[in-house]
Design a protein around this motif. Structure first.
Motif, PDB file in Angstrom:
ATOM      1  N   PRO A  48       0.816  -1.216   0.000  1.00 16.10           N
ATOM      2  CA  PRO A  48       0.000   0.000   0.000  1.00 16.10           C
ATOM      3  C   PRO A  48       0.850   1.267   0.000  1.00 16.10           C
ATOM      4  O   PRO A  48       0.499   2.252  -0.639  1.00 16.10           O
ATOM      5  N   THR A  51       2.026   1.810  -3.539  1.00 14.90           N
ATOM      6  CA  THR A  51       0.891   2.242  -4.359  1.00 14.90           C
ATOM      7  C   THR A  51       0.591   3.716  -4.119  1.00 14.90           C
ATOM      8  O   THR A  51       0.372   4.481  -5.067  1.00 14.90           O
ATOM      9  N   LEU A  52       0.617   4.132  -2.851  1.00 13.23           N
ATOM     10  CA  LEU A  52       0.362   5.523  -2.499  1.00 13.23           C
ATOM     11  C   LEU A  52       1.458   6.433  -3.053  1.00 13.23           C
ATOM     12  O   LEU A  52       1.173   7.490  -3.625  1.00 13.23           O
ATOM     13  N   ARG A  86     -12.683   9.645  -7.987  1.00 11.20           N
ATOM     14  CA  ARG A  86     -11.229   9.526  -7.824  1.00 11.20           C
ATOM     15  C   ARG A  86     -10.512   9.695  -9.153  1.00 11.20           C
ATOM     16  O   ARG A  86      -9.635   8.914  -9.514  1.00 11.20           O
ATOM     17  N   LEU A 117      -7.396   7.181 -10.007  1.00 12.44           N
ATOM     18  CA  LEU A 117      -6.588   6.795  -8.851  1.00 12.44           C
ATOM     19  C   LEU A 117      -6.940   5.364  -8.457  1.00 12.44           C
ATOM     20  O   LEU A 117      -8.036   4.894  -8.737  1.00 12.44           O
ATOM     21  N   MET A 121      -8.347   4.132  -2.487  1.00 11.94           N
ATOM     22  CA  MET A 121      -7.682   5.386  -2.152  1.00 11.94           C
ATOM     23  C   MET A 121      -8.736   6.477  -2.023  1.00 11.94           C
ATOM     24  O   MET A 121      -9.655   6.551  -2.814  1.00 11.94           O
ATOM     25  N   THR A 122      -8.592   7.310  -0.995  1.00 13.14           N
ATOM     26  CA  THR A 122      -9.497   8.443  -0.841  1.00 13.14           C
ATOM     27  C   THR A 122      -8.747   9.733  -1.139  1.00 13.14           C
ATOM     28  O   THR A 122      -7.534   9.811  -0.954  1.00 13.14           O
ATOM     29  N   LEU A 155      -3.939  12.382  -0.566  1.00 18.88           N
ATOM     30  CA  LEU A 155      -4.309  11.014  -0.923  1.00 18.88           C
ATOM     31  C   LEU A 155      -4.142  10.139   0.307  1.00 18.88           C
ATOM     32  O   LEU A 155      -3.137  10.252   1.020  1.00 18.88           O
ATOM     33  N   ARG A 156      -5.124   9.271   0.556  1.00 18.83           N
ATOM     34  CA  ARG A 156      -5.040   8.361   1.700  1.00 18.83           C
ATOM     35  C   ARG A 156      -5.284   6.936   1.229  1.00 18.83           C
ATOM     36  O   ARG A 156      -6.187   6.684   0.442  1.00 18.83           O
ATOM     37  N   LEU A 157      -4.475   6.052   1.753  1.00 23.93           N
ATOM     38  CA  LEU A 157      -4.643   4.628   1.498  1.00 23.93           C
ATOM     39  C   LEU A 157      -4.334   3.908   2.792  1.00 23.93           C
ATOM     40  O   LEU A 157      -3.204   3.963   3.292  1.00 23.93           O
ATOM     41  N   ARG A 161      -0.786   8.460   4.186  1.00 24.92           N
ATOM     42  CA  ARG A 161      -1.248   9.586   3.385  1.00 24.92           C
ATOM     43  C   ARG A 161      -0.067  10.257   2.696  1.00 24.92           C
ATOM     44  O   ARG A 161       1.065  10.183   3.157  1.00 24.92           O
TER      45      ARG A 161
END
Length: 185
Positions: A48, A51-52, A86, A117, A121-122, A155-157, A161
């Motif tokens: 993760p 990815t972020l 996203r 995105l 992911m937010t 971006l948050r995963l 962040r």
């Protein structure tokens, strides 16, 4: 493999049959090692954090490209962030954000499709009030002189962040590193 049949050794007078040389064995081992090294990332899912980082790097590149487009075309360029879908897209021209996006107007990146995105992911955007359509789309505008309306895209995963910040005066884009939630990046 090289086999030599019937070769006579002049000193001993015996017939020698040879197998693989040491160099051939080492070459095969090197090829197998290389194949194994290349196969490991294909088997493992990306972390993760990676990815972020990749998404944040791509976002920062797209923001910088929007700024460059504004300077090169000597016109206003908008970076559009659709928080629900996203997606990130770039639009040139003077239309207002609210008028850009409706059911009949797809958002297009200059020369391509919107950037999607990764799932899970937010996105949180802080932008000028005039450039925000409540709950849907925010924009960061870039002007021909390189300045912008400024903003911050987070971006948050999972618990990580990353932040891409745009300075309002200079239009400078800063990619802040990934951090664990609860700590400032």
């Amino acid at each position: 493999m090289t086999q030599r049949k019937g070769r006579r050794d002049r000193t001993l007078g015996a017939t020698a049959v040879s197998g693989m040389t040491l160099i051939e064995v080492l070459a095969v081992l090197a090829i197998l090692s290389l194949a194994a090294v290349m196969a490991v990332p294909l088997v493992r899912a990306p972390s993760p954090e990676r990815t972020l980082q990749t998404a944040a790097d791509n976002l920062a590149r797209q923001v910088r490209a929007a700024r460059s487009t504004a300077i090169l075309t000597n016109g206003e360029t908008r970076l559009l962030i659709d928080v629900d879908a996203r997606t990130i897209a770039t639009r040139t021209g003077d239309a207002r954000v609210a008028g850009l996006l409706n059911a009949n107007t797809p958002v297009r990146v200059a020369g391509g499709q919107p950037v999607q995105l990764p799932s899970g992911m937010t996105v949180t955007v802080t932008a000028a009030a005039a450039d925000v359509e409540p709950g849907r789309v925010a924009a960061i505008r870039f002007f021909p002189d390189g300045s912008s309306t400024g903003g911050r895209i987070e971006l948050r995963l999972r618990e990580r962040r990353a932040v891409v910040a745009v300075d309002w005066l200079s239009g400078r884009v800063t990619r802040l590193g990934a951090a664990t939630l609860g700590r400032a990046p």
